[in-house]
Write a protein that holds these residues in place. Structure first.
Motif, short mmCIF file in Angstrom:
data_model
loop_
_atom_site.label_atom_id
_atom_site.label_comp_id
_atom_site.label_asym_id
_atom_site.label_seq_id
_atom_site.Cartn_x
_atom_site.Cartn_y
_atom_site.Cartn_z
N VAL A 1 -19.77 140.55 2.31
CA VAL A 1 -19.84 139.10 2.42
C VAL A 1 -19.09 138.44 1.27
CG1 VAL A 1 -21.37 137.08 2.37
CG2 VAL A 1 -22.01 139.10 3.72
N LEU A 2 -19.24 138.99 0.08
CA LEU A 2 -18.57 138.44 -1.10
C LEU A 2 -17.05 138.47 -0.93
CD1 LEU A 2 -18.59 137.38 -4.00
CD2 LEU A 2 -18.74 139.75 -4.78
N GLN A 3 -16.51 139.57 -0.39
CA GLN A 3 -15.06 139.65 -0.18
C GLN A 3 -14.59 138.56 0.77
OE1 GLN A 3 -13.84 141.71 -2.38
NE2 GLN A 3 -15.98 142.27 -2.71
N GLN B 1 -13.61 132.12 3.59
CA GLN B 1 -14.24 132.01 4.90
C GLN B 1 -15.60 131.33 4.79
OE1 GLN B 1 -14.16 135.35 7.53
NE2 GLN B 1 -12.29 136.21 6.65
N ASN B 2 -15.94 130.55 5.83
CA ASN B 2 -17.26 129.91 5.86
C ASN B 2 -18.27 130.84 6.52
OD1 ASN B 2 -16.93 129.68 8.69
ND2 ASN B 2 -15.99 127.66 8.48
N ASN B 3 -19.53 130.41 6.54
CA ASN B 3 -20.61 131.26 7.06
C ASN B 3 -20.38 131.67 8.51
OD1 ASN B 3 -21.79 131.03 4.59
ND2 ASN B 3 -23.50 129.76 5.24
N THR C 1 -28.63 134.48 4.22
CA THR C 1 -29.51 135.29 3.36
C THR C 1 -28.68 136.09 2.36
OG1 THR C 1 -31.19 135.49 5.09
CG2 THR C 1 -31.21 137.14 3.33
N HIS C 2 -27.57 136.68 2.83
CA HIS C 2 -26.70 137.45 1.94
C HIS C 2 -26.07 136.55 0.87
CE1 HIS C 2 -27.22 141.16 3.96
NE2 HIS C 2 -26.46 140.90 5.02
N VAL C 3 -25.61 135.37 1.29
CA VAL C 3 -24.98 134.45 0.35
C VAL C 3 -25.98 134.01 -0.72
CG1 VAL C 3 -23.95 132.15 0.07
CG2 VAL C 3 -23.25 133.60 1.99
N LYS C 4 -27.20 133.75 -0.31
CA LYS C 4 -28.25 133.36 -1.27
C LYS C 4 -28.51 134.48 -2.27
CE LYS C 4 -33.01 131.63 -1.50
NZ LYS C 4 -34.21 131.24 -0.69
N ALA C 5 -28.56 135.73 -1.77
CA ALA C 5 -28.79 136.88 -2.66
C ALA C 5 -27.62 137.07 -3.62
CB ALA C 5 -28.99 138.14 -1.81
N ILE C 6 -26.41 136.89 -3.11
CA ILE C 6 -25.21 137.02 -3.96
C ILE C 6 -25.25 136.01 -5.09
CG2 ILE C 6 -22.70 136.67 -4.03
CD1 ILE C 6 -22.67 137.79 -1.13
N MET C 7 -25.56 134.77 -4.77
CA MET C 7 -25.60 133.72 -5.79
C MET C 7 -26.67 134.01 -6.83
SD MET C 7 -25.02 130.37 -3.34
CE MET C 7 -25.53 129.23 -4.64
#
Length: 226
Positions: free
Chosen positions: A151-153, A159-161, A177-183
């Motif tokens: 997702v980070l790449q 790219q948007n969600n 959920t992945h974006v929230k965890a990454i942040m």
């Protein structure tokens, strides 16, 4: 020089993809009375064994991976001392995790390079202060999962969600959920901030770089006998 003096010299193999850098290293280090320099092209005919391999990042990684594949077998190759401009956390952690014993940055003082070579020849490790700092920074940080890295790449490509969900064939909620965890793991305040932090740490640069087989050459793969 008598045979005793020759035996005391440290045999250094220079395996550097950039010919100009390799020539400069050989010329400079060759002036040291305790070092015996060998260029990569001469490796097959030099007779080995070598005490230290001075190399660029890609070559050092290739050698470390080759050594790892020979784990448990006798005749491991000589320790690699990487000399590179790559100072990101990801680059450093990858190299040290593979067992690279020396890591210095281009621009380091000559004395530090000489110290590194001599320390590795004695069976010790040596890294520059910046590299040591990167290793310390990595301690205690929660690593991204494989999915979060994917997702980070895609975030790094702008790219948007929704487009991430389509490309990865997952739900929009899962992407969020992945974006929230990454942040959270990158201690970022926004998606853009997360990409900036990831780029600084090398989490994007290495992952997006094309996989190119380094020109290690036949001599590097034959170092098991050294």
């Amino acid at each position: 020089m008598n045979s005793f003096e020759s035996a005391q010299r440290i045999r250094v193999l220079v395996l550097y993809n950039e010919a100009i850098v390799a020539a400069g290293l050989s010329a400079t280090l060759g002036q040291q009375s305790d070092l015996e320099l060998h260029a990569g092209a001469q490796a097959d005919a030099s007779g080995g064994p070598f005490d230290v391999v001075l190399c660029d990042y890609d070559t050092g990684i290739a050698l470390a991976q080759a050594d790892a594949s020979r784990a448990g077998k006798p005749g491991g190759g000589p320790p690699a001392l990487i000399l590179t401009s790559l100072s990101s956390e990801t680059a450093v952690v990858k190299a040290m995790g593979l067992g690279v014993r020396g890591y210095l940055l281009l621009g380091s003082p000559l004395e530090e390079l000489l110290t590194g070579i001599r320390e590795l020849a004695r069976g010790r490790r040596h890294v520059s202060q910046t590299v040591a700092h990167r290793l310390v920074e990595s301690l205690g940080r929660e690593a991204l999962t494989a999915r979060e890295s994917e997702v980070l790449q895609l975030l790094g490509r702008g790219q948007n969600n929704k487009s991430i969900a389509r490309e990865m064939a997952i739900s929009l909620g899962t992407v969020k959920t992945h974006v929230k965890a990454i942040m959270a793991k990158l201690d970022a305040e926004s998606r853009t901030h997360a990409v900036t932090v990831a780029a600084h740490r090398g989490l994007l640069a290495l992952a997006q770089a094309p996989l190119v087989q380094p020109r290690v050459g036949r001599q590097a793969h034959s170092l098991a006998a050294c």
